[in-house]
Design an enzyme around this catalytic site. Structure first.
Site, PDB file in Angstrom:
ATOM      1  N   GLU A 282     -55.890 -27.876 -10.852  1.00 28.36           N
ATOM      2  CA  GLU A 282     -55.745 -28.052 -12.298  1.00 28.36           C
ATOM      3  C   GLU A 282     -54.445 -28.784 -12.636  1.00 28.36           C
ATOM      4  O   GLU A 282     -54.387 -29.571 -13.587  1.00 28.36           O
ATOM      5  CB  GLU A 282     -55.783 -26.699 -13.007  1.00 28.36           C
ATOM      6  CG  GLU A 282     -57.137 -26.022 -12.975  1.00 28.36           C
ATOM      7  CD  GLU A 282     -58.222 -26.877 -13.624  1.00 28.36           C
ATOM      8  OE1 GLU A 282     -57.995 -27.372 -14.758  1.00 28.36           O
ATOM      9  OE2 GLU A 282     -59.281 -27.063 -13.004  1.00 28.36           O
ATOM     10  N   TRP A 285     -55.218 -32.271 -12.391  1.00 30.25           N
ATOM     11  CA  TRP A 285     -55.952 -32.809 -13.536  1.00 30.25           C
ATOM     12  C   TRP A 285     -54.963 -33.298 -14.597  1.00 30.25           C
ATOM     13  O   TRP A 285     -55.177 -34.320 -15.249  1.00 30.25           O
ATOM     14  CB  TRP A 285     -56.884 -31.743 -14.129  1.00 30.25           C
ATOM     15  CG  TRP A 285     -58.273 -31.774 -13.572  1.00 30.25           C
ATOM     16  CD1 TRP A 285     -58.847 -30.883 -12.724  1.00 30.25           C
ATOM     17  CD2 TRP A 285     -59.284 -32.770 -13.846  1.00 30.25           C
ATOM     18  NE1 TRP A 285     -60.146 -31.256 -12.446  1.00 30.25           N
ATOM     19  CE2 TRP A 285     -60.436 -32.405 -13.119  1.00 30.25           C
ATOM     20  CE3 TRP A 285     -59.317 -33.931 -14.629  1.00 30.25           C
ATOM     21  CZ2 TRP A 285     -61.610 -33.158 -13.158  1.00 30.25           C
ATOM     22  CZ3 TRP A 285     -60.486 -34.680 -14.667  1.00 30.25           C
ATOM     23  CH2 TRP A 285     -61.611 -34.293 -13.938  1.00 30.25           C
ATOM     24  N   TRP A 313     -71.401 -42.192 -34.563  1.00 31.71           N
ATOM     25  CA  TRP A 313     -70.775 -40.943 -34.996  1.00 31.71           C
ATOM     26  C   TRP A 313     -71.082 -40.697 -36.473  1.00 31.71           C
ATOM     27  O   TRP A 313     -71.288 -41.636 -37.245  1.00 31.71           O
ATOM     28  CB  TRP A 313     -69.260 -40.997 -34.804  1.00 31.71           C
ATOM     29  CG  TRP A 313     -68.819 -41.174 -33.386  1.00 31.71           C
ATOM     30  CD1 TRP A 313     -68.213 -42.270 -32.857  1.00 31.71           C
ATOM     31  CD2 TRP A 313     -68.939 -40.229 -32.322  1.00 31.71           C
ATOM     32  NE1 TRP A 313     -67.944 -42.072 -31.519  1.00 31.71           N
ATOM     33  CE2 TRP A 313     -68.381 -40.825 -31.166  1.00 31.71           C
ATOM     34  CE3 TRP A 313     -69.470 -38.945 -32.217  1.00 31.71           C
ATOM     35  CZ2 TRP A 313     -68.329 -40.187 -29.938  1.00 31.71           C
ATOM     36  CZ3 TRP A 313     -69.416 -38.305 -30.988  1.00 31.71           C
ATOM     37  CH2 TRP A 313     -68.860 -38.911 -29.869  1.00 31.71           C
ATOM     38  N   ASN A 348     -58.633 -22.859 -22.074  1.00 33.19           N
ATOM     39  CA  ASN A 348     -59.222 -24.129 -21.665  1.00 33.19           C
ATOM     40  C   ASN A 348     -60.747 -24.119 -21.682  1.00 33.19           C
ATOM     41  O   ASN A 348     -61.383 -25.095 -22.101  1.00 33.19           O
ATOM     42  CB  ASN A 348     -58.733 -24.513 -20.265  1.00 33.19           C
ATOM     43  CG  ASN A 348     -59.215 -25.897 -19.864  1.00 33.19           C
ATOM     44  OD1 ASN A 348     -58.907 -26.889 -20.518  1.00 33.19           O
ATOM     45  ND2 ASN A 348     -60.011 -25.976 -18.809  1.00 33.19           N
ATOM     46  N   TRP A 366     -64.851 -37.971 -31.390  1.00 36.25           N
ATOM     47  CA  TRP A 366     -63.849 -37.282 -30.578  1.00 36.25           C
ATOM     48  C   TRP A 366     -62.435 -37.517 -31.116  1.00 36.25           C
ATOM     49  O   TRP A 366     -61.545 -36.676 -30.942  1.00 36.25           O
ATOM     50  CB  TRP A 366     -63.932 -37.752 -29.125  1.00 36.25           C
ATOM     51  CG  TRP A 366     -63.604 -39.207 -28.933  1.00 36.25           C
ATOM     52  CD1 TRP A 366     -64.463 -40.267 -29.036  1.00 36.25           C
ATOM     53  CD2 TRP A 366     -62.326 -39.765 -28.618  1.00 36.25           C
ATOM     54  NE1 TRP A 366     -63.796 -41.454 -28.809  1.00 36.25           N
ATOM     55  CE2 TRP A 366     -62.486 -41.177 -28.541  1.00 36.25           C
ATOM     56  CE3 TRP A 366     -61.067 -39.222 -28.385  1.00 36.25           C
ATOM     57  CZ2 TRP A 366     -61.445 -42.042 -28.244  1.00 36.25           C
ATOM     58  CZ3 TRP A 366     -60.007 -40.078 -28.092  1.00 36.25           C
ATOM     59  CH2 TRP A 366     -60.216 -41.473 -28.024  1.00 36.25           C
ATOM     60  N   TRP A 389     -60.558 -34.965 -24.588  1.00 38.03           N
ATOM     61  CA  TRP A 389     -61.551 -35.274 -25.617  1.00 38.03           C
ATOM     62  C   TRP A 389     -62.514 -36.357 -25.163  1.00 38.03           C
ATOM     63  O   TRP A 389     -63.717 -36.302 -25.441  1.00 38.03           O
ATOM     64  CB  TRP A 389     -60.863 -35.648 -26.925  1.00 38.03           C
ATOM     65  CG  TRP A 389     -60.517 -34.417 -27.705  1.00 38.03           C
ATOM     66  CD1 TRP A 389     -59.314 -33.784 -27.771  1.00 38.03           C
ATOM     67  CD2 TRP A 389     -61.435 -33.645 -28.484  1.00 38.03           C
ATOM     68  NE1 TRP A 389     -59.411 -32.656 -28.547  1.00 38.03           N
ATOM     69  CE2 TRP A 389     -60.699 -32.548 -29.001  1.00 38.03           C
ATOM     70  CE3 TRP A 389     -62.774 -33.750 -28.798  1.00 38.03           C
ATOM     71  CZ2 TRP A 389     -61.279 -31.580 -29.815  1.00 38.03           C
ATOM     72  CZ3 TRP A 389     -63.357 -32.791 -29.613  1.00 38.03           C
ATOM     73  CH2 TRP A 389     -62.616 -31.724 -30.113  1.00 38.03           C
TER      74      TRP A 389
END
Length: 489
Positions: A282, A285, A313, A348, A366, A389
């Site tokens: 993580e 990441w 959208w 998370n 987003w 996002w």
């Protein structure tokens, strides 16, 4: 004896004394060191720090100043354009060098270029360090010399490198000038909210380098061993919650890396076991997000997959506001948004659920979600926020496919099976039995009445039907694919 000229150490998102190469080097040289922080939100627009980040920044700067004073120094705070503030300090102090850490955000990189150019014109040398991350994004490439766009390949390449250098200790003493230049107090920056809405943040967090180190130690003692199994359970404190400390640079990734290594080796773990652990994965990441932003700076405003510029959208002000306020009628979503509003943080797993709901159930861009998180998160890191996002929307590299639509009821049942998380943040549902806690809109009316819940009054009706919204989202995605295929033909 040769007199060493003063050095300006320009603090940015590195609000600490330990493992701080610019400060360490300046202190080692033996001449006067002037630590400086310049508050210039206009130069970071449109992504200048949001409300929650400003609250944290106030307390982090206060803690940094206290640490510097304990080392015989102090933090000089200025506000306004960075180039002018640094030039003024060069003139006032006679400094001939500026030391700082490099950043990955596009506006910050542009600012660095302006500082280097302006200081060079004045005969002042600027030295930037690239060690705020585990890896230098310019040094990790594919075999063809291109940036990685798949996390697993990036991670494997990083693991093949040697371990990051050991963290530097904090200087015992930071020598100061005979006469200090003037500076502002933190209060003069007016970072704290008025009216004061930060009670939940104060109850949840303690910013600063000392608090960061204590949180890491507590996590290694109490949470590291079970991280892989507990990190997806929002009702438990199964994650490290180091993200805001990492964002503000109160602790560094390599400090975390070496603390994990020391703990794991003390437990008899071999190198491959701890280096490939879920927690360090993580951490990478986070590295990957910064790496992508470094190589693809346009990602803060535009999708990394260009065809997504055409995605249909929806404009839905009412739906967006219901999502922001935790009033969607889906308890796991509402609990997450209320946790965010109160604490400036969200688990998370729940971040993924609420993001999926916005971009797929409501089909709102987003970017709207990224902007809301940016203003309300204490760990609002531009790289992590952007890539998170884009991952949820399906428009980033190595992203979740758009057709993977999280079912908010099933997600709640899987990761909050007894409803403890929902009951904490949606107390109006506290008496609803576990089998109905994530779907009160399907519960028998008499059961809801007994639990003291009247839908539409005590708790909202769902703003959308998930089944219908899923079909509409998939249809929109299929239209995008069809348009891409026609364009390719």
């Amino acid at each position: 004896m040769r007199r060493v000229k003063p050095v300006l150490v320009w603090f940015r998102l590195d609000l600490r004394l330990s493992d701080h190469a610019p400060l360490w080097e300046a202190a080692r040289e033996g001449g006067p060191v002037i630590p400086v922080y310049v508050w210039s939100p206009e130069e970071e627009a449109p992504w200048s720090p949001g409300g929650a980040s400003r609250w944290w920044l106030h307390h982090s700067l206060t803690a940094l100043d206290a640490s510097l004073r304990a080392a015989g120094s102090r933090l000089i705070i200025r506000r306004g354009r960075v180039v002018k503030a640094l030039a003024d300090l060069v003139r006032e102090t006679g400094a001939v060098t500026v030391y700082a850490h490099r950043r990955v955000e596009p506006a910050a990189r542009q600012l660095e270029e302006e500082v280097v150019r302006a200081m060079s014109e004045r005969g002042v040398k600027v030295r930037l360090w690239a060690d705020s991350n585990l890896v230098d994004p310019d040094r990790v490439k594919t075999q063809s010399g291109e940036p990685f766009q798949v996390f697993t390949a990036f991670w494997r390449r990083c693991l093949a490198l040697s371990d990051p250098p050991r963290p530097l200790p904090a200087p015992d003493r930071v020598p100061g000038p005979a006469v200090w230049p003037r500076g502002l107090s933190c209060e003069r920056l007016e970072l704290l909210p008025k009216p004061d809405w930060a009670a939940g943040l104060r109850a949840t967090w303690r910013p600063g380098e000392t608090a960061a180190g204590e949180r890491l130690k507590r996590f290694l003692k109490d949470g590291w061993r079970e991280y892989a199994t507990r990190r997806d359970q929002p009702a438990e404190e199964g994650t490290s919650r180091l993200s805001p400390h990492l964002h503000f640079g109160e602790i560094t990734p390599r400090q975390v890396w070496h603390a994990v290594r020391e703990w794991a080796e003390g437990q008899g773990w071999n190198a491959s076991r701890w280096r490939e652990s879920a927690f360090l994965r993580e951490l990478f990441w986070r590295e990957f997000a910064g790496y992508l932003l470094w190589h693809f700076p346009h990602a803060v405003e535009r999708p990394l997959r260009p065809e997504w510029e055409r995605f249909p959208w929806r404009e839905d002000a009412a739906g967006l506001r219901a999502w922001q306020r935790g009033r969607t009628g889906y308890p796991i979503v509402d609990a997450g948004m209320r946790e965010l509003w109160h604490t400036g943080w969200m688990h998370n797993r729940v971040r993924m659920i609420v993001a999926s709901f916005l971009v797929k159930d409501l089909r709102i861009s987003w970017l709207e979600g990224a902007r809301w998180f940016w203003d309300t998160l204490v760990d609002a890191d531009l790289a992590s926020n952007t890539m998170g996002w884009q991952w949820s929307a399906g428009c980033g590299v190595d992203a979740a496919p758009y057709f993977r639509v999280f079912h908010p009821v099933l997600q709640g049942q899987k990761f909050d099976p007894d409803g403890a998380y929902v009951r904490r943040w949606c107390p109006e549902l506290a008496r609803v039995p576990p089998e109905w806690i994530h779907r009160p809109f399907e519960a028998p009316p008499l059961l809801l009445e007994a639990a003291g819940v009247r839908l539409g009054r005590d708790y909202p009706e769902p703003v959308v039907s998930h089944a219908a919204a899923r079909q509409a989202a998939l249809a929109a995605w299929q239209s995008l694919r069809a348009g891409r295929s026609q364009g390719a033909a």
